[in-house]
Each structure stands twice: as structure tokens, then as C-alpha cells.
Design a protein around this motif. Structure first.
Motif, PDB file in Angstrom:
ATOM      1  N   THR A 174       1.240  -0.920  -0.079  1.00 51.31           N
ATOM      2  CA  THR A 174      -0.532   0.033   0.007  1.00 51.31           C
ATOM      3  C   THR A 174       0.818   0.887   0.247  1.00 51.31           C
ATOM      4  O   THR A 174       1.749   1.318   1.050  1.00 51.31           O
ATOM      5  CB  THR A 174      -0.534  -0.294   0.968  1.00 51.31           C
ATOM      6  OG1 THR A 174      -1.207  -0.870   1.124  1.00 51.31           O
ATOM      7  CG2 THR A 174      -1.764   0.774   1.132  1.00 51.31           C
ATOM      8  N   LEU A 198      -2.978   3.890  -1.221  1.00 54.87           N
ATOM      9  CA  LEU A 198      -4.009   3.453  -2.334  1.00 54.87           C
ATOM     10  C   LEU A 198      -2.766   2.203  -2.358  1.00 54.87           C
ATOM     11  O   LEU A 198      -1.924   1.858  -2.427  1.00 54.87           O
ATOM     12  CB  LEU A 198      -2.298   4.140  -3.632  1.00 54.87           C
ATOM     13  CG  LEU A 198      -3.222   3.639  -4.702  1.00 54.87           C
ATOM     14  CD1 LEU A 198      -4.898   4.127  -4.438  1.00 54.87           C
ATOM     15  CD2 LEU A 198      -2.472   4.484  -5.694  1.00 54.87           C
ATOM     16  N   PHE A 237      -4.764   8.360  -7.360  1.00 51.48           N
ATOM     17  CA  PHE A 237      -4.923   7.852  -6.815  1.00 51.48           C
ATOM     18  C   PHE A 237      -6.109   7.179  -8.033  1.00 51.48           C
ATOM     19  O   PHE A 237      -7.680   8.018  -7.676  1.00 51.48           O
ATOM     20  CB  PHE A 237      -5.751   8.440  -5.928  1.00 51.48           C
ATOM     21  CG  PHE A 237      -4.942   8.535  -4.579  1.00 51.48           C
ATOM     22  CD1 PHE A 237      -4.665   7.634  -3.663  1.00 51.48           C
ATOM     23  CD2 PHE A 237      -3.606   9.314  -4.785  1.00 51.48           C
ATOM     24  CE1 PHE A 237      -3.932   7.571  -2.542  1.00 51.48           C
ATOM     25  CE2 PHE A 237      -2.372   9.448  -3.564  1.00 51.48           C
ATOM     26  CZ  PHE A 237      -2.469   8.351  -2.726  1.00 51.48           C
ATOM     27  N   PHE A 284      -9.255   3.794  -2.565  1.00 51.20           N
ATOM     28  CA  PHE A 284      -8.602   3.663  -1.864  1.00 51.20           C
ATOM     29  C   PHE A 284      -9.259   4.083  -0.147  1.00 51.20           C
ATOM     30  O   PHE A 284     -10.942   4.335  -0.339  1.00 51.20           O
ATOM     31  CB  PHE A 284      -7.811   5.360  -2.476  1.00 51.20           C
ATOM     32  CG  PHE A 284      -8.518   6.731  -2.629  1.00 51.20           C
ATOM     33  CD1 PHE A 284      -8.296   7.392  -1.629  1.00 51.20           C
ATOM     34  CD2 PHE A 284      -8.888   6.886  -3.727  1.00 51.20           C
ATOM     35  CE1 PHE A 284      -9.590   8.415  -2.262  1.00 51.20           C
ATOM     36  CE2 PHE A 284      -9.279   7.685  -4.422  1.00 51.20           C
ATOM     37  CZ  PHE A 284      -9.680   8.373  -3.700  1.00 51.20           C
TER      38      PHE A 284
END
Length: 422
Positions: A263, A280, A395, A399
């Protein structure tokens, strides 16, 4: 005899209590009240830190229950854990026996270390802070609307006023429309118009509404340039793309790669003590199952400034939950039915909680973020231009987001954006 409904509203979370059917066999546990008073009394900073840690743990337990719920599938999740825990803690002031134990356990309070008074004092500290900050637009608090024919115990109202800073109002719940309008008007004012219809309808048996609200509006420490905002694709899943409006900035950002959870964590600072964390993940389930207060602490310490070309969707979302099922799954069952023991509110009536409702909003744009129920913070540092290729951080797929206070790490808002256009 009908059971009276106590409406408990969490601002963005609402707990509605109402009259149900009276069960002759309903169980009122007296057993725990004495033990709670006889337990070790922890004082001062230790109490505050125990309650604070419990609140942070509760945030992620509640998130996982919401994410697993059938109603949440395919939807964004966004809520204010502090708003829900404040409303439930205020309710626990009037709960006794098993109902009180379940609220304490559900909220993560260890009754061998914490008394109700300890919890009340801790919330008094938490709720004092946001209203004293001058640098940002933040407010949080509680209110209680009482039917003019219902007489709660004076000490219950006194504790709500002293420890939870509750505003008190007398209303006539037999006039359901007018009562709902009064509550909605109050919430609308407190959330700067963001939540204008907390109460859809009121049961005629309602005798009390307890609500908690939170509102936050933050400006990015480094705003995005609207000139760079462009339409782009957002990948909802492997097969679904939606057009989204993406903001863009090339700058020094506080970023951390969590290798274990695969992540990327971006910390965007507001021009205040708040930040927004955007996470994310390669695999959302991996992140959702492992996220916890300890990891958030690690991320906040580990993010380092580095130059990135960052893309974040500009969006505005609203969420609405009835938390009855979710809270029952977390062990808080008795308050909703015939076994409810809310005799700390009133001896005269058999009370139960009819609904716990929560509504939240989040708006993110170039200037900053605005959240009601709770709101988020972003951290960005300005750097000098650099000809070296800059890594891109986009992004553009689902997320998670957290709005947190950086020093206390209090979690105002928490959620998952799977589609910024819904």
C-alpha cells in the motif's frame, strides 16, 4: 404498556430511541453496577489514554463491520468514528446492567480499568479541544431533545451537559413533523448546511433524541492549482471505468510505501494540526483486514518528503447508515429490544433504542476538504523544481481515506472511496 423510544442520534450518527412492546419477562441486569464502582480507579492521563486508544480501535472495528455489511457492497464508505463513539458513550451514561456492559465492551472500554465517570471525563477533554482551535473551521458536540412530558433523571442530563457539552431542548414529539424539523435545523446549522436532513421521520413513541455531530473544514497546506485539474479515468474495478475529475500537483509530498500491505500512503497536510491520509493498496482486502491504530501511527512517523506527480480525484460524497445491525453484531444487542436497561435515563419508563443513524459527507477540492460528521486533512510540502523524472502517484482506483489530528492521532473520519462519481 408501550415501551418509550429514546432517540439517540449521532450527528452524523443518530441513535433513535422509541417505545416498543413491553415484555413481561424482559431482563434488567443489576449485576454489573456495583462491580464497576468497586474496580480500580485509574486517574488522569492514563484514563484519557485508555479511552483514546479504545476509540481508535473502535474506529477500525466499526469500519470492518460496515465494509462487510451487505448494504455497503459496491458503495463508498465514509463515517465519523468519533461521532459514533461520542453518541454511544453519552448513551452509556443512562444505561445499566447488561445494556451498560455491552456498550462498554462494544466501545472497547475495559470495565476493570475504567468507570463510567472516567469515560465521561475523557470525553469532556476530547470535546473541549476542537471548539477552541482558531486556525480551522472545526466543531464537534452533542445535543439532547427531550419530549416536554418526559422527565429524565436530572443527574443524567447534568452529566450530558457537563461532560458531553450537550445542548438541551424541549420538544413535543407528538408533533412529529415539527420535532423532526427542529432537530434537522439544529444539525444543519452545526454542520454548515452539509447535513440538512438527519431525521427522515420520528416514531410517535419517541421521548428523547440524543445526537452527536462533527464538522471539519480544512485548507490544504499547499493548495492544488485548478488550472491543472483535468478529466481522467477512475478504475472502479477490472471491468469498470468511470470519468473522474482529477486534481494534479508536482511537489514534495510525504509518502510511505508499506511493503507488507503493498500500500502507498500519502499524507496531505491541512494548514492546521490535521492531515488526510490517502492509502492506495494493490489489494483492498489486504489493507482493510490489517489496518489498525498501530499501523496508522507507524505511517505518520514513516512518511518522508519526496518529489511526486500526484493525481487525486475531486469529489463530493454523502453516506447514510442505520447502524442497528452493525452495532448488534459488535455485541450491543440489548439496547434495541425488550431487554434494554436504560434506567439511568428514567425509572418511570421502559426505554429502548429504536435506531442508531449516521450520516456523513466529504467534499475534496483544490483548496482543501470539508467533512461533516467528520473531515479530513492532507499534507503537502513545497519543493524546488527538479529536472529528474518524477514518480507518478495516481489515486485512480479504490483507496482508503482517514482524516486525523496529527499530534493526538484522533481519527475524525474514516472511509473507502471506490467510485468518486457516486
Amino acid at each position: 404498556m408501550m415501551r418509550a423510544v429514546v432517540g439517540l442520534w449521532v450527528l452524523s450518527a443518530v441513535i433513535c430511541v422509541g417505545r416498543g412492546h413491553h415484555h413481561a419477562d424482559h431482563h434488567l441486569g443489576h449485576g454489573n453496577d456495583k462491580t464497576v464502582q468497586d474496580t480500580v480507579v485509574v486517574v488522569g492521563a492514563n484514563v484519557v489514554s485508555l479511552v483514546h486508544e479504545a476509540n481508535r480501535e473502535f474506529s477500525f472495528r466499526l469500519y470492518r463491520q460496515l465494509a462487510a455489511h451487505a448494504d455497503s457492497q459496491g458503495k463508498n464508505i465514509f463515517f465519523s468514528p468519533v461521532s459514533v463513539s461520542a453518541a454511544l458513550a453519552a448513551l452509556s451514561v443512562g444505561a445499566q446492567g447488561d445494556t451498560h456492559s455491552q456498550l462498554f465492551i462494544g466501545l472497547g472500554f475495559n470495565s476493570s480499568l475504567l468507570t463510567q465517570t472516567d469515560v465521561d471525563r475523557a470525553f469532556q477533554m476530547f470535546l473541549q479541544r476542537p471548539n477552541n482551535t482558531s486556525q480551522e473551521d472545526a466543531s464537534e458536540g452533542t445535543a439532547v431533545f427531550v419530549d416536554d412530558r418526559f422527565k429524565p433523571k436530572p443527574e443524567f442530563l447534568q452529566t450530558l451537559k457537563q461532560s458531553y457539552f450537550a445542548d438541551g431542548f424541549s420538544v413535543d414529539f407528538t408533533k412529529a413533523r415539527e420535532s423532526a424539523d427542529s432537530i434537522n435545523k439544529y444539525v444543519e446549522e452545526k454542520t454548515n448546511g452539509k447535513i440538512d436532513k438527519l431525521v427522515e421521520s420520528l416514531a410517535p413513541s419517541t421521548v428523547m433524541y440524543l445526537l452527536s455531530y462533527i464538522y471539519y473544514k480544512g485548507k490544504w497546506a499547499t493548495p492544488f492549482d485548478p488550472e491543472l485539474t483535468k478529466q481522467d479515468d477512475f478504475n472502479v474495478d477490472d471491468n469498470t471505468k468511470v470519468p473522474a475529475v482529477m486534481m494534479n500537483m508536482k511537489d514534495h509530498f510525504h509518502v510511505h510505501q508499506d511493503g507488507e500491505l503493498k500500500t502507498t500512503v500519502l499524507q496531505l497536510a491541512f494548514n492546521s494540526s490535521y492531515s488526510m491520509l490517502l492509502m492506495l493498496p494493490d489489494f483492498m482486502a489486504t489493507l482493510e483486514n490489517a489496518i489498525c491504530p498501530h499501523r496508522v501511527t507507524r505511517w505518520l512517523k514513516a512518511t518522508r518528503p519526496r518529489k511526486y506527480d500526484v493525481y487525486i480525484p475531486k469529489f463530493s460524497i454523502k453516506t447514510s447508515y442505520n447502524l442497528n445491525d452493525v452495532l448488534s453484531q459488535m455485541g450491543m444487542t440489548d439496547m434495541f429490544g425488550g431487554r434494554a436497561n436504560l434506567r439511568g435515563i428514567s425509572e418511570e419508563q421502559s426505554l429502548l433504542v429504536s435506531d442508531v443513524v449516521h450520516k456523513a459527507t466529504l467534499d475534496v477540492d483544490e483548496a482543501g476538504a470539508e467533512a461533516s460528521a467528520a473531515t479530513g486533512v492532507l499534507i503537502g510540502l513545497t519543493g524546488v523544481l527538479n529536472p529528474v523524472p518524477v514518480p507518478v502517484l495516481k489515486f485512480n482506483r479504490p483507496f482508503m481515506v482517514i482524516i486525523t489530528e496529527r499530534t493526538t492521532e484522533k481519527i475524525l473520519f474514516l472511509g473507502k472511496i471506490i467510485n468518486p462519481t457516486i
